[in-house]
Design a protein around this motif. Sequence first.
Motif, PDB file in Angstrom:
ATOM      1  N   LYS A  97     -22.112  10.442 -24.057  1.00  0.00           N
ATOM      2  CA  LYS A  97     -23.089  10.157 -25.221  1.00  0.00           C
ATOM      3  C   LYS A  97     -22.553   9.288 -26.008  1.00  0.00           C
ATOM      4  O   LYS A  97     -21.451   9.726 -26.596  1.00  0.00           O
ATOM      5  N   ALA A  98     -22.970   8.358 -26.482  1.00  0.00           N
ATOM      6  CA  ALA A  98     -22.248   7.557 -27.466  1.00  0.00           C
ATOM      7  C   ALA A  98     -23.040   7.674 -28.703  1.00  0.00           C
ATOM      8  O   ALA A  98     -23.906   8.266 -28.890  1.00  0.00           O
ATOM      9  N   PRO A  99     -22.102   7.487 -29.963  1.00  0.00           N
ATOM     10  CA  PRO A  99     -22.847   7.517 -31.184  1.00  0.00           C
ATOM     11  C   PRO A  99     -24.088   6.852 -31.335  1.00  0.00           C
ATOM     12  O   PRO A  99     -24.251   5.750 -30.499  1.00  0.00           O
ATOM     13  N   PRO A 100     -25.088   7.038 -32.204  1.00  0.00           N
ATOM     14  CA  PRO A 100     -26.216   6.334 -32.472  1.00  0.00           C
ATOM     15  C   PRO A 100     -26.013   4.750 -32.796  1.00  0.00           C
ATOM     16  O   PRO A 100     -24.832   4.510 -33.428  1.00  0.00           O
ATOM     17  N   ARG A 101     -27.009   4.103 -32.055  1.00  0.00           N
ATOM     18  CA  ARG A 101     -26.784   2.589 -32.222  1.00  0.00           C
ATOM     19  C   ARG A 101     -28.058   1.964 -32.864  1.00  0.00           C
ATOM     20  O   ARG A 101     -27.894   0.627 -33.230  1.00  0.00           O
ATOM     21  N   HIS A 102     -29.080   2.728 -33.090  1.00  0.00           N
ATOM     22  CA  HIS A 102     -30.062   1.899 -33.646  1.00  0.00           C
ATOM     23  C   HIS A 102     -29.869   1.615 -35.089  1.00  0.00           C
ATOM     24  O   HIS A 102     -29.248   2.124 -35.682  1.00  0.00           O
ATOM     25  N   LYS A 103     -30.641   0.582 -35.553  1.00  0.00           N
ATOM     26  CA  LYS A 103     -30.605  -0.081 -36.923  1.00  0.00           C
ATOM     27  C   LYS A 103     -31.341   1.062 -37.807  1.00  0.00           C
ATOM     28  O   LYS A 103     -32.434   1.230 -37.466  1.00  0.00           O
ATOM     29  N   PRO A 104     -30.698   1.601 -38.901  1.00  0.00           N
ATOM     30  CA  PRO A 104     -31.208   2.495 -39.702  1.00  0.00           C
ATOM     31  C   PRO A 104     -32.136   1.854 -40.467  1.00  0.00           C
ATOM     32  O   PRO A 104     -32.026   0.683 -41.070  1.00  0.00           O
ATOM     33  N   GLY A 105     -33.015   2.730 -40.856  1.00  0.00           N
ATOM     34  CA  GLY A 105     -33.982   2.125 -41.988  1.00  0.00           C
ATOM     35  C   GLY A 105     -33.339   2.493 -43.245  1.00  0.00           C
ATOM     36  O   GLY A 105     -32.411   3.147 -43.437  1.00  0.00           O
ATOM     37  N   ALA A 106     -34.154   2.283 -44.440  1.00  0.00           N
ATOM     38  CA  ALA A 106     -33.802   2.468 -45.778  1.00  0.00           C
ATOM     39  C   ALA A 106     -33.191   3.818 -46.066  1.00  0.00           C
ATOM     40  O   ALA A 106     -32.255   4.048 -46.618  1.00  0.00           O
ATOM     41  N   GLN A 107     -33.928   4.652 -45.512  1.00  0.00           N
ATOM     42  CA  GLN A 107     -33.686   6.293 -46.039  1.00  0.00           C
ATOM     43  C   GLN A 107     -32.379   6.645 -45.322  1.00  0.00           C
ATOM     44  O   GLN A 107     -31.512   7.306 -45.602  1.00  0.00           O
ATOM     45  N   GLU A 108     -32.391   6.219 -43.802  1.00  0.00           N
ATOM     46  CA  GLU A 108     -31.176   6.466 -43.009  1.00  0.00           C
ATOM     47  C   GLU A 108     -29.965   5.686 -43.707  1.00  0.00           C
ATOM     48  O   GLU A 108     -28.874   6.592 -43.559  1.00  0.00           O
ATOM     49  N   SER A 109     -30.152   4.615 -43.988  1.00  0.00           N
ATOM     50  CA  SER A 109     -29.027   3.950 -44.607  1.00  0.00           C
ATOM     51  C   SER A 109     -28.450   4.676 -45.802  1.00  0.00           C
ATOM     52  O   SER A 109     -27.292   4.707 -45.921  1.00  0.00           O
ATOM     53  N   GLN A 110     -29.353   5.124 -46.659  1.00  0.00           N
ATOM     54  CA  GLN A 110     -29.012   5.645 -47.857  1.00  0.00           C
ATOM     55  C   GLN A 110     -28.109   7.103 -47.541  1.00  0.00           C
ATOM     56  O   GLN A 110     -27.305   7.464 -48.146  1.00  0.00           O
ATOM     57  N   GLU A 111     -28.694   7.804 -46.404  1.00  0.00           N
ATOM     58  CA  GLU A 111     -28.023   8.837 -46.057  1.00  0.00           C
ATOM     59  C   GLU A 111     -26.742   8.576 -45.496  1.00  0.00           C
ATOM     60  O   GLU A 111     -25.543   9.514 -45.846  1.00  0.00           O
ATOM     61  N   LEU A 112     -26.317   7.686 -44.952  1.00  0.00           N
ATOM     62  CA  LEU A 112     -25.098   7.143 -44.096  1.00  0.00           C
ATOM     63  C   LEU A 112     -24.322   6.860 -45.534  1.00  0.00           C
ATOM     64  O   LEU A 112     -23.112   7.230 -45.283  1.00  0.00           O
ATOM     65  N   ILE A 113     -24.620   6.195 -46.479  1.00  0.00           N
ATOM     66  CA  ILE A 113     -24.086   5.529 -47.772  1.00  0.00           C
ATOM     67  C   ILE A 113     -23.401   7.031 -48.213  1.00  0.00           C
ATOM     68  O   ILE A 113     -22.104   6.997 -48.560  1.00  0.00           O
ATOM     69  N   GLU A 114     -24.427   8.008 -48.610  1.00  0.00           N
ATOM     70  CA  GLU A 114     -23.978   9.389 -48.798  1.00  0.00           C
ATOM     71  C   GLU A 114     -22.898   9.908 -48.139  1.00  0.00           C
ATOM     72  O   GLU A 114     -22.080  10.672 -48.887  1.00  0.00           O
ATOM     73  N   LYS A 115     -23.174   9.946 -46.856  1.00  0.00           N
ATOM     74  CA  LYS A 115     -21.921  10.400 -46.166  1.00  0.00           C
ATOM     75  C   LYS A 115     -20.512   9.574 -46.169  1.00  0.00           C
ATOM     76  O   LYS A 115     -19.387  10.423 -46.699  1.00  0.00           O
ATOM     77  N   LEU A 116     -20.770   8.416 -46.556  1.00  0.00           N
ATOM     78  CA  LEU A 116     -19.173   7.756 -46.841  1.00  0.00           C
ATOM     79  C   LEU A 116     -18.763   7.931 -47.883  1.00  0.00           C
ATOM     80  O   LEU A 116     -17.828   8.192 -48.238  1.00  0.00           O
ATOM     81  N   GLU A 117     -19.832   7.992 -49.053  1.00  0.00           N
ATOM     82  CA  GLU A 117     -19.312   8.374 -50.287  1.00  0.00           C
ATOM     83  C   GLU A 117     -18.732  10.091 -50.591  1.00  0.00           C
ATOM     84  O   GLU A 117     -17.548  10.011 -51.131  1.00  0.00           O
ATOM     85  N   ALA A 118     -19.131  10.780 -49.683  1.00  0.00           N
ATOM     86  CA  ALA A 118     -18.696  12.337 -49.590  1.00  0.00           C
ATOM     87  C   ALA A 118     -17.217  12.054 -49.065  1.00  0.00           C
ATOM     88  O   ALA A 118     -16.306  12.944 -49.234  1.00  0.00           O
ATOM     89  N   MET A 119     -17.276  11.415 -48.124  1.00  0.00           N
ATOM     90  CA  MET A 119     -15.646  11.318 -47.265  1.00  0.00           C
ATOM     91  C   MET A 119     -14.772  10.465 -48.165  1.00  0.00           C
ATOM     92  O   MET A 119     -13.680  10.966 -48.209  1.00  0.00           O
ATOM     93  N   ASP A 120     -15.189   9.755 -48.870  1.00  0.00           N
ATOM     94  CA  ASP A 120     -14.463   9.152 -50.041  1.00  0.00           C
ATOM     95  C   ASP A 120     -13.953  10.241 -50.976  1.00  0.00           C
ATOM     96  O   ASP A 120     -12.781  10.450 -51.402  1.00  0.00           O
ATOM     97  N   ALA A 121     -15.042  11.168 -51.498  1.00  0.00           N
ATOM     98  CA  ALA A 121     -14.676  11.929 -52.376  1.00  0.00           C
ATOM     99  C   ALA A 121     -13.586  12.905 -52.028  1.00  0.00           C
ATOM    100  O   ALA A 121     -12.846  13.671 -52.694  1.00  0.00           O
ATOM    101  N   ARG A 122     -13.714  13.425 -50.747  1.00  0.00           N
ATOM    102  CA  ARG A 122     -12.856  14.360 -50.267  1.00  0.00           C
ATOM    103  C   ARG A 122     -11.525  14.035 -49.713  1.00  0.00           C
ATOM    104  O   ARG A 122     -10.480  14.701 -49.504  1.00  0.00           O
ATOM    105  N   SER A 123     -11.462  12.686 -49.871  1.00  0.00           N
ATOM    106  CA  SER A 123      -9.960  12.163 -49.176  1.00  0.00           C
ATOM    107  C   SER A 123      -9.137  12.125 -50.167  1.00  0.00           C
ATOM    108  O   SER A 123      -9.246  11.823 -51.284  1.00  0.00           O
TER     109      SER A 123
END
Length: 191
Positions: A97-123
């Motif tokens: 099973k591979a990570p998701p590959r589909h192109k995210p919509g606007a809402q999913e893109s925003q959720e991914l950006i929030e995950k990235l920002e949270a990773m940055d905040a914890r680093s």
Amino acid sequence: MQFTRQFKEAIREGKVTCSFRTWRSPQAKVGGRYNLHPTGAIEVTALKQLRLADARLRDIRRSGFPDREALCGYLKVGEGDDVYQVEFRYLGTIRVKAPPRHKPGAQESQELIEKLEAMDARSSRGPWACRTLALIGEHPGLRAAELAAHINWETRPFKASVRRLKQLGLTESLETGYRLTKRGRTVLEHL
């Protein structure tokens, strides 16, 4: 686990069933399944750390090298250095099973950006996720060591961080270096 082109066919043919790695800490686990791009997968059956001088010649040959000297040259280490010996079996043409590959919509893109920002905040290293995503987007196929140098990191921690982006389906490994997936490009456009 990634393999260079020269080993992939030998793995599929059952000629290579072992690999030696210069990891600081294990980057695979017993029972872990890893895709062998472009087709097939392997399963790790054993993992141990040892001095390269203690590796058996039979195991060195099972890793695709004629002797210890050739393996040392390939790994760029000496016989006294510690390495990880990884035993595995080829699973055939299945895909793990591979990570998701589909192109995210606007809402999913925003959720991914929030995950990235949270990773940055914890680093403890400071913001890295968004910056690394942009760096890979600017330099697809560039070696990890060269990418890491752009942000003044050591190669090993950089690779570990890129694996976190890969788990989100934002990057993928190439024979050399990385590139953004469609998901990664979409998220980068929204940043």
